[in-house]
Design a protein around this motif. Sequence first.
Motif, PDB file in Angstrom:
ATOM      1  N   ALA A  45       9.754   4.520  -0.727  1.00 17.89           N
ATOM      2  CA  ALA A  45       8.865   5.130  -1.718  1.00 17.89           C
ATOM      3  C   ALA A  45       9.332   6.529  -2.097  1.00 17.89           C
ATOM      4  CB  ALA A  45       7.439   5.185  -1.172  1.00 17.89           C
ATOM      5  N   LYS A  46       9.679   7.333  -1.106  1.00 19.30           N
ATOM      6  CA  LYS A  46      10.036   8.725  -1.378  1.00 19.30           C
ATOM      7  C   LYS A  46      11.406   8.861  -2.039  1.00 19.30           C
ATOM      8  CE  LYS A  46       6.281  10.766   0.074  1.00 19.30           C
ATOM      9  NZ  LYS A  46       5.399  11.463  -0.895  1.00 19.30           N
ATOM     10  N   PHE A  47      12.381   8.028  -1.648  1.00 17.50           N
ATOM     11  CA  PHE A  47      13.656   8.035  -2.369  1.00 17.50           C
ATOM     12  C   PHE A  47      13.411   7.666  -3.835  1.00 17.50           C
ATOM     13  CE2 PHE A  47      15.955   8.490   1.490  1.00 17.50           C
ATOM     14  CZ  PHE A  47      17.312   8.639   1.208  1.00 17.50           C
ATOM     15  N   GLY A  48      12.534   6.686  -4.061  1.00 16.00           N
ATOM     16  CA  GLY A  48      12.205   6.290  -5.433  1.00 16.00           C
ATOM     17  C   GLY A  48      11.566   7.419  -6.206  1.00 16.00           C
ATOM     18  N   LEU A  49      10.653   8.156  -5.561  1.00 15.07           N
ATOM     19  CA  LEU A  49       9.960   9.250  -6.244  1.00 15.07           C
ATOM     20  C   LEU A  49      10.923  10.385  -6.585  1.00 15.07           C
ATOM     21  CD1 LEU A  49       7.305  10.359  -7.306  1.00 15.07           C
ATOM     22  CD2 LEU A  49       6.840  11.288  -5.022  1.00 15.07           C
ATOM     23  N   SER A  50      11.823  10.708  -5.661  1.00 13.62           N
ATOM     24  CA  SER A  50      12.809  11.756  -5.940  1.00 13.62           C
ATOM     25  C   SER A  50      13.732  11.341  -7.082  1.00 13.62           C
ATOM     26  CB  SER A  50      13.633  12.063  -4.679  1.00 13.62           C
ATOM     27  OG  SER A  50      12.835  12.697  -3.697  1.00 13.62           O
ATOM     28  N   GLY A  51      14.129  10.077  -7.098  1.00 11.72           N
ATOM     29  CA  GLY A  51      14.975   9.588  -8.177  1.00 11.72           C
ATOM     30  C   GLY A  51      14.256   9.588  -9.514  1.00 11.72           C
ATOM     31  N   SER A  57       9.641  14.319  -0.232  1.00 11.86           N
ATOM     32  CA  SER A  57       9.840  14.616   1.186  1.00 11.86           C
ATOM     33  C   SER A  57      11.330  14.770   1.426  1.00 11.86           C
ATOM     34  CB  SER A  57       9.286  13.467   2.039  1.00 11.86           C
ATOM     35  OG  SER A  57       9.735  13.547   3.375  1.00 11.86           O
ATOM     36  N   ILE A  58      11.700  15.434   2.517  1.00 11.61           N
ATOM     37  CA  ILE A  58      13.101  15.367   2.917  1.00 11.61           C
ATOM     38  C   ILE A  58      13.439  13.897   3.183  1.00 11.61           C
ATOM     39  CG2 ILE A  58      12.648  15.707   5.376  1.00 11.61           C
ATOM     40  CD1 ILE A  58      15.670  16.985   3.270  1.00 11.61           C
ATOM     41  N   GLY A  59      12.401  13.110   3.446  1.00 12.35           N
ATOM     42  CA  GLY A  59      12.553  11.658   3.574  1.00 12.35           C
ATOM     43  C   GLY A  59      12.796  10.972   2.247  1.00 12.35           C
ATOM     44  N   GLY A  60      12.890  11.736   1.171  1.00 14.70           N
ATOM     45  CA  GLY A  60      13.329  11.211  -0.116  1.00 14.70           C
ATOM     46  C   GLY A  60      14.801  11.479  -0.353  1.00 14.70           C
ATOM     47  N   SER A  91       0.829  -1.203   0.000  1.00 16.68           N
ATOM     48  CA  SER A  91       0.000   0.000   0.000  1.00 16.68           C
ATOM     49  C   SER A  91       0.864   1.254   0.000  1.00 16.68           C
ATOM     50  CB  SER A  91      -0.917  -0.004   1.219  1.00 16.68           C
ATOM     51  OG  SER A  91      -1.679   1.180   1.276  1.00 16.68           O
ATOM     52  N   GLN A  92       1.927   1.230   0.800  1.00 15.34           N
ATOM     53  CA  GLN A  92       2.824   2.380   0.859  1.00 15.34           C
ATOM     54  C   GLN A  92       3.509   2.630  -0.484  1.00 15.34           C
ATOM     55  OE1 GLN A  92       4.883   5.564   2.835  1.00 15.34           O
ATOM     56  NE2 GLN A  92       2.990   4.456   3.225  1.00 15.34           N
ATOM     57  N   LEU A  93       4.046   1.578  -1.077  1.00 14.73           N
ATOM     58  CA  LEU A  93       4.745   1.728  -2.350  1.00 14.73           C
ATOM     59  C   LEU A  93       3.772   2.067  -3.486  1.00 14.73           C
ATOM     60  CD1 LEU A  93       7.312  -1.209  -2.105  1.00 14.73           C
ATOM     61  CD2 LEU A  93       7.743   1.222  -1.750  1.00 14.73           C
ATOM     62  N   GLU A  94       2.599   1.474  -3.462  1.00 12.55           N
ATOM     63  CA  GLU A  94       1.628   1.734  -4.521  1.00 12.55           C
ATOM     64  C   GLU A  94       1.143   3.191  -4.487  1.00 12.55           C
ATOM     65  OE1 GLU A  94      -1.339  -1.226  -3.929  1.00 12.55           O
ATOM     66  OE2 GLU A  94      -0.165  -2.821  -4.903  1.00 12.55           O
ATOM     67  N   THR A  95       0.859   3.703  -3.289  1.00 15.35           N
ATOM     68  CA  THR A  95       0.312   5.056  -3.179  1.00 15.35           C
ATOM     69  C   THR A  95       1.383   6.127  -3.327  1.00 15.35           C
ATOM     70  OG1 THR A  95      -1.481   4.278  -1.742  1.00 15.35           O
ATOM     71  CG2 THR A  95      -0.971   6.633  -1.688  1.00 15.35           C
ATOM     72  N   ASN A  96       2.533   5.928  -2.683  1.00 12.86           N
ATOM     73  CA  ASN A  96       3.549   6.983  -2.646  1.00 12.86           C
ATOM     74  C   ASN A  96       4.552   6.921  -3.786  1.00 12.86           C
ATOM     75  OD1 ASN A  96       2.382   7.916  -0.323  1.00 12.86           O
ATOM     76  ND2 ASN A  96       4.072   7.433   1.028  1.00 12.86           N
ATOM     77  N   SER A 155      11.290  17.746  -7.816  1.00  8.59           N
ATOM     78  CA  SER A 155      10.950  16.968  -6.636  1.00  8.59           C
ATOM     79  C   SER A 155      10.825  17.947  -5.462  1.00  8.59           C
ATOM     80  CB  SER A 155      12.049  15.936  -6.350  1.00  8.59           C
ATOM     81  OG  SER A 155      11.774  15.243  -5.146  1.00  8.59           O
ATOM     82  N   ILE A 156       9.604  18.112  -4.971  1.00  6.59           N
ATOM     83  CA  ILE A 156       9.353  18.989  -3.822  1.00  6.59           C
ATOM     84  C   ILE A 156       9.608  18.168  -2.561  1.00  6.59           C
ATOM     85  CG2 ILE A 156       7.670  20.435  -2.628  1.00  6.59           C
ATOM     86  CD1 ILE A 156       8.334  21.513  -5.359  1.00  6.59           C
ATOM     87  N   GLU A 157      10.504  18.663  -1.704  1.00  3.33           N
ATOM     88  CA  GLU A 157      10.960  17.860  -0.565  1.00  3.33           C
ATOM     89  C   GLU A 157      10.774  18.616   0.754  1.00  3.33           C
ATOM     90  OE1 GLU A 157      14.037  15.506  -3.508  1.00  3.33           O
ATOM     91  OE2 GLU A 157      14.769  17.181  -2.301  1.00  3.33           O
TER      92      GLU A 157
END
Length: 291
Positions: free
Chosen positions: A151-157, A135-138, A102-107, A175-177
């Motif tokens: 998820a967030k590292f993946g989105l930033s990448g 997120s800064i968590g990315g 759920s986390q990976l699918e949504t984020n 990427s807004i962090e």
Amino acid sequence: MSKVWFVTGSARGLGRSLTEAVLAAGDKVAAAARNTQQLQSLLKQYPDQLLTVALDVNNQQQINEAVTATIARFGRIDVLVNNAGFGIIGAAEAFTEEQVRSQLETNLYAPIAITRAVLPYMREQRSGRILQISSIGGRVGFAALSIYHAAKFGLSGFAESLAKEVAPLGIFVTSIEPGGFRTDWAGASMTYAQQVEGYETTVDARKAFMESGKFVPVGDPEKAAKAMIELVKAPQQPLHLVLGSEAIGILKQNNTNRDAEIAQWEKVSLSTDHSEAEPFLTSVEGRQYLK
């Protein structure tokens, strides 16, 4: 000329603040949310500027329908904001399979899917702005948030790579962090894994802090919305935009730590080059790769 925005997770939190600010500025918004009833007051206030679209971001058919409905109503999409998401806390081994998926699918998967659905229209327009709300968590990882960070590292990448891919088409990607903002990310939106013995000083400590009410974010979502509106007006966009003094402080400290680690282990790193290889940064391959 007014812009057309497509904003996911628009019913509350940062997405709501952004939707309100964009409408007040005179632009048009396709506001996507699972519960569009939460947007009715805005629809009454801005009937000509606002289109509400029901969207479960994990449903590909609904994604396609929402994008198609936006094009049918407004004729274009100038700004895509992938904002929908939620946080989750727990030990990596403690999450259920459903929680991980759920986390990976949504984020992560959902922003990628929505971006892919919008890109053909932006490519045809030869223009567009895409804001991936990471997120800064990315950029920096903390205990208890391993799946969220994945998820967030993946989105930033994804955003960083995509930005280089679509730049010749007149499409800008950022990427807004943010750090912590005064939304319900750490409240009603937060979910937790089952507690596991052995993580008392790491995972359990963070969970207790989040639930204590002592976590008071420094970020103002209305100011973040204003910053994003100004961002899309700029001739150029940065690859990454960090929001909030908390996030800036975390990132600077992490960069210092990372630079020190690179320096400490650089000799080992360089020792693994093939004996016949030219140093990467001065090679033809290196210059081509880094373009």
